[in-house]
Design an enzyme around this catalytic site. Structure first.
Site, PDB file in Angstrom:
ATOM      1  N   TYR A 111       0.795  -1.287   0.078  1.00 15.78           N
ATOM      2  CA  TYR A 111      -0.227  -0.217   0.172  1.00 15.78           C
ATOM      3  C   TYR A 111       0.611   1.407  -0.561  1.00 15.78           C
ATOM      4  CZ  TYR A 111      -4.237   2.310  -0.084  1.00 15.78           C
ATOM      5  OH  TYR A 111      -5.674   2.606  -0.219  1.00 15.78           O
ATOM      6  N   ARG A 164      -9.880  10.418  -7.419  1.00 18.74           N
ATOM      7  CA  ARG A 164      -8.588  11.293  -6.145  1.00 18.74           C
ATOM      8  C   ARG A 164      -8.240  10.398  -5.762  1.00 18.74           C
ATOM      9  NH1 ARG A 164      -7.177  12.132  -1.888  1.00 18.74           N
ATOM     10  NH2 ARG A 164      -9.229  10.697  -0.153  1.00 18.74           N
ATOM     11  N   LYS A 182      -6.350  -2.109  -1.098  1.00 17.34           N
ATOM     12  CA  LYS A 182      -7.143  -2.411   0.195  1.00 17.34           C
ATOM     13  C   LYS A 182      -7.486  -3.694   0.712  1.00 17.34           C
ATOM     14  CE  LYS A 182      -7.584   1.981   1.429  1.00 17.34           C
ATOM     15  NZ  LYS A 182      -7.348   2.324   3.071  1.00 17.34           N
ATOM     16  N   GLU A 254     -13.506   4.020  -2.253  1.00 15.94           N
ATOM     17  CA  GLU A 254     -12.614   5.018  -1.841  1.00 15.94           C
ATOM     18  C   GLU A 254     -11.454   5.746  -3.158  1.00 15.94           C
ATOM     19  OE1 GLU A 254      -8.727   4.526   0.307  1.00 15.94           O
ATOM     20  OE2 GLU A 254     -10.741   2.783   0.489  1.00 15.94           O
ATOM     21  N   ASP A 255     -11.136   7.009  -2.910  1.00 13.79           N
ATOM     22  CA  ASP A 255     -10.807   7.921  -3.462  1.00 13.79           C
ATOM     23  C   ASP A 255     -11.724   8.044  -4.181  1.00 13.79           C
ATOM     24  OD1 ASP A 255      -7.730   7.771  -2.198  1.00 13.79           O
ATOM     25  OD2 ASP A 255      -7.439   6.488  -3.761  1.00 13.79           O
ATOM     26  N   ASP A 277     -14.062   5.249   3.513  1.00 14.53           N
ATOM     27  CA  ASP A 277     -12.611   5.249   4.051  1.00 14.53           C
ATOM     28  C   ASP A 277     -12.111   5.978   4.076  1.00 14.53           C
ATOM     29  OD1 ASP A 277     -10.821   3.447   5.661  1.00 14.53           O
ATOM     30  OD2 ASP A 277      -9.130   3.040   3.821  1.00 14.53           O
ATOM     31  N   ASP A 278     -11.795   7.022   3.298  1.00 10.45           N
ATOM     32  CA  ASP A 278     -10.849   8.382   2.799  1.00 10.45           C
ATOM     33  C   ASP A 278     -11.328   9.524   4.070  1.00 10.45           C
ATOM     34  OD1 ASP A 278      -8.599   7.761   1.296  1.00 10.45           O
ATOM     35  OD2 ASP A 278     -11.089   7.754   0.095  1.00 10.45           O
ATOM     36  N   ASN A 418      -0.785  11.697   1.662  1.00  7.97           N
ATOM     37  CA  ASN A 418      -0.061  10.424   1.393  1.00  7.97           C
ATOM     38  C   ASN A 418      -0.181  11.420  -0.379  1.00  7.97           C
ATOM     39  OD1 ASN A 418       0.350   8.075   3.336  1.00  7.97           O
ATOM     40  ND2 ASN A 418      -1.774   7.542   3.185  1.00  7.97           N
ATOM     41  N   ASN A 462      -1.997   4.650   9.570  1.00  5.61           N
ATOM     42  CA  ASN A 462      -1.687   4.106   8.372  1.00  5.61           C
ATOM     43  C   ASN A 462      -3.948   3.540   8.270  1.00  5.61           C
ATOM     44  OD1 ASN A 462      -2.994   2.318   6.878  1.00  5.61           O
ATOM     45  ND2 ASN A 462      -0.647   2.598   6.295  1.00  5.61           N
TER      46      ASN A 462
END
Length: 588
Positions: A111, A164, A182, A254-255, A277-278, A418, A462
């Protein structure tokens, strides 16, 4: 009840279930069943693969050693990523055992930060199908696409639209590396069975001109679709997932870009077993580190003043969780919100700023004159906790860090962006410019730092501390929805596992090597929250939740083919239980 060997003999004649010799080659080509050179001589003979492998028989431990030797000899982290991806495609159990037992060295490869580079080079390193690509042109047929996925027992789906990716921006279909990574952590760190995991890339185009002109780009070559058509596709996907695999299928967003992330979370959180999750995972892990810092500063959360550099979905998620924690500490909501300040690319988040206001950041807008400069905002707020979530490298300058140390005996500095190249400051900068007094954490890993003979081991905030355990708990108890309280409970569980030794070394998080144990504890906390709020559907409620969770986790050890394949007589003492028989049938 047991199955006698006579029944096994009858079943073994069914080509479609066992196949034996005719399917031996398929067994070593299937990453779920392949053991590489760990197949014993009797297994090789009965399966009809004798001679297809080198004659040496290796234990899994010997294979692990050989793989690690190859891993350490790779010239770059991207080469290590490719090596591990190849292993995952060949031998799942060995791959997940290696990652699980070597978390500190594997996490930066599987990751962040290497996965960011892997996404940028995804067109070069793509090897074989892993997951589903659902495009904007598949509207009206999404369920048909999901039906092409061969697994009938999917429990965890991670989906992204690639807009993103980390702090790298719009990577379109190249963002598929994120759901793949993930879900690898779901198994390695949370024990979710790999065949229950499905990565999905929602390809609606990309606005990245470099990708559109890149001959290696593997996605749709069109501008990103937005508006009602985009929403219809996401709606159809969410519905199709639950129609295909059930209402308690875990769906992780995610993202997604800031414009969509919170909006989609608000839209679906009460309708599906889903989370972002973000927003929630990042908020949970940040809160865990901040809770641990309180044991060093001797303060409560309500005693702090916070300044965020960055006001996107991740920052707002953290801020909302901080408000919930301060309310529990005794503040009113208005008092808690007043202690949280935000600054972004348009300056301090105030009520009448020229750039206007959008999204959830409006909740934290202050009645204050507009300021464009971050350092000026810092001087006005004088925070005790500084949190970076802006993906702008070096924004926490020497002056910023020295001022934090001037105003606070133990300044708390979180550089969460990140990959590493986007971090607001390095660990060395944070410790050096605060005379070693900073309580520091980052989103990407940093090496230990020595200041005046003292070694500081910076903690990595993390999300892998949080989401594997939450996912595991939600799956095994059949949760229908996942509230913010689940993540608050997960954050407190993680913070409680930080030892005094960890704190003395500068860590605000437990060592990465303990994540699997943390995941079990968080899974238990998640299940308890599920029963407390009525979202868990498993009946009856497990009495010993920890034992129950462990019984459902993926086993990295190789399965033996001999008990099923050998036509042993009854007097040899072997009998297969229904569960053993079912496991083998599913495996093959």
């Amino acid at each position: 009840m047991v199955r006698s060997t006579s029944l096994l003999r009858a079943v073994s004649k069914d080509h479609h279930i066992l196949g034996l010799r005719s399917r031996g080659i398929d067994i070593i080509r299937n990453p779920r069943t392949n053991k590489g050179m760990a197949f014993t001589l009797p297994e090789r003979q009965v399966l009809g693969i004798h001679g297809l492998l080198p004659p040496t028989v290796l234990t899994q431990e010997e294979q692990l050693y050989r793989t690690m030797q190859s891993f350490t000899r790779q010239p770059t982290d991207l080469d290590r990523y490719i090596l591990l991806a190849g292993l995952q495609d060949r031998n799942e159990k060995l791959f997940y055992r290696i990652v699980s037992e070597n978390v500190e060295s594997m996490m930066p490869i599987v990751y962040t930060p290497t996965v960011g580079l892997a996404c940028q080079r995804f067109g070069l390193i793509y090897r074989r199908p892993r997951g589903l690509f659902v495009t904007i042109h598949d509207r009206g047929h999404v369920f048909e696409l999901l039906s092409n996925w061969p697994e009938e027992s999917v429990k965890a789906v991670v989906v992204t639209d690639g807009e993103r990716i980390l702090g790298l921006g719009d990577l379109g279909a190249f963002g598929m590396g994120i759901p793949i990574g993930k879900l690898a952590l779901y198994t390695a760190l949370g024990g979710v069975k790999p065949h229950q995991c499905l990565p999905i890339m929602l390809d609606v185009g990309t606005d990245n001109e470099d990708l559109l002109d890149n001959k290696l780009y593997i996605g749709l070559r069109q501008k990103r679709e937005r508006g009602p058509v985009y929403d219809e596709l996401v709606d159809e996907l969410m519905h199709a997932i639950t129609e295909r695999w059930g209402a308690n299928t875990l769906i992780q967003h995610e993202d997604f870009a800031n414009a969509n992330a919170q909006r989609l979370l608000d839209k679906y959180q009460q309708r599906y077993c889903m989370f972002n999750d973000d927003i929630q995972g990042t908020a949970g892990v940040a809160l865990a580190g901040l809770l641990a810092s309180l044991r060093v500063s001797g303060k409560q959360m309500k005693d702090h003043k916070f300044l965020f550099q960055g006001a996107g979905s991740a920052a707002c998620g953290i801020a909302n969780f901080l408000v919930l924690q301060m309310i529990e500490d005794g503040l009113t909501e208005e008092e808690a919100v007043s202690r949280v300040w935000m600054n972004d690319a348009d300056g301090l988040v105030v009520q009448d700023r020229p750039a206007g206001m959008s999204g959830t950041k409006a909740r934290f807008a202050k009645d204050h004159p507009h300021l464009n400069n971050f350092e000026d905002a810092l001087e006005i707020v004088k925070p005790s906790i500084l949190i970076g979530a802006c993906a702008t490298a070096g924004v926490f300058t020497e002056k910023v860090l020295k001022n934090m140390a001037l105003w606070n005996e133990r300044p708390v500095i979180f550089a969460l962006s990140n990959p590493t190249s986007k971090a607001e400051c390095t660990a060395e900068e944070a410790y050096t410019h605060t005379e070693g007094r900073a309580l520091f954490a980052s989103g990407s890993p940093f090496d230990p730092v020595t200041i005046d003979g003292t070694i500081f081991r910076p903690g990595q905030g993390n999300n892998a501390y949080i989401f594997p355990g939450v996912g595991l708990g939600a799956i095994v108890c059949g949760m229908r929805r996942i509230s913010d309280k689940v993540f608050l409970r997960a954050a407190r569980t993680c913070a409680d596992m930080v030892t005094e030794l960890d704190l003395s070394q500068g860590r605000l998080y437990p060592p990465l090597s303990s994540i699997r144990e943390i995941s079990v504890r968080i899974a238990v906390a998640t299940i308890q929250e599920g029963y407390d709020d009525g979202s868990a559907t498993l009946d009856p409620e497990p009495r010993d939740k920890e034992a129950f969770v462990k019984s459902k986790m993926y086993d990295f050890r190789y399965d033996s083919f001999l008990p099923i394949l050998y036509d042993w007589p009854e007097e040899a003492g072997f009998q297969a239980t229904d569960q053993q028989f079912s496991n083998f049938r599913d495996m093959t």
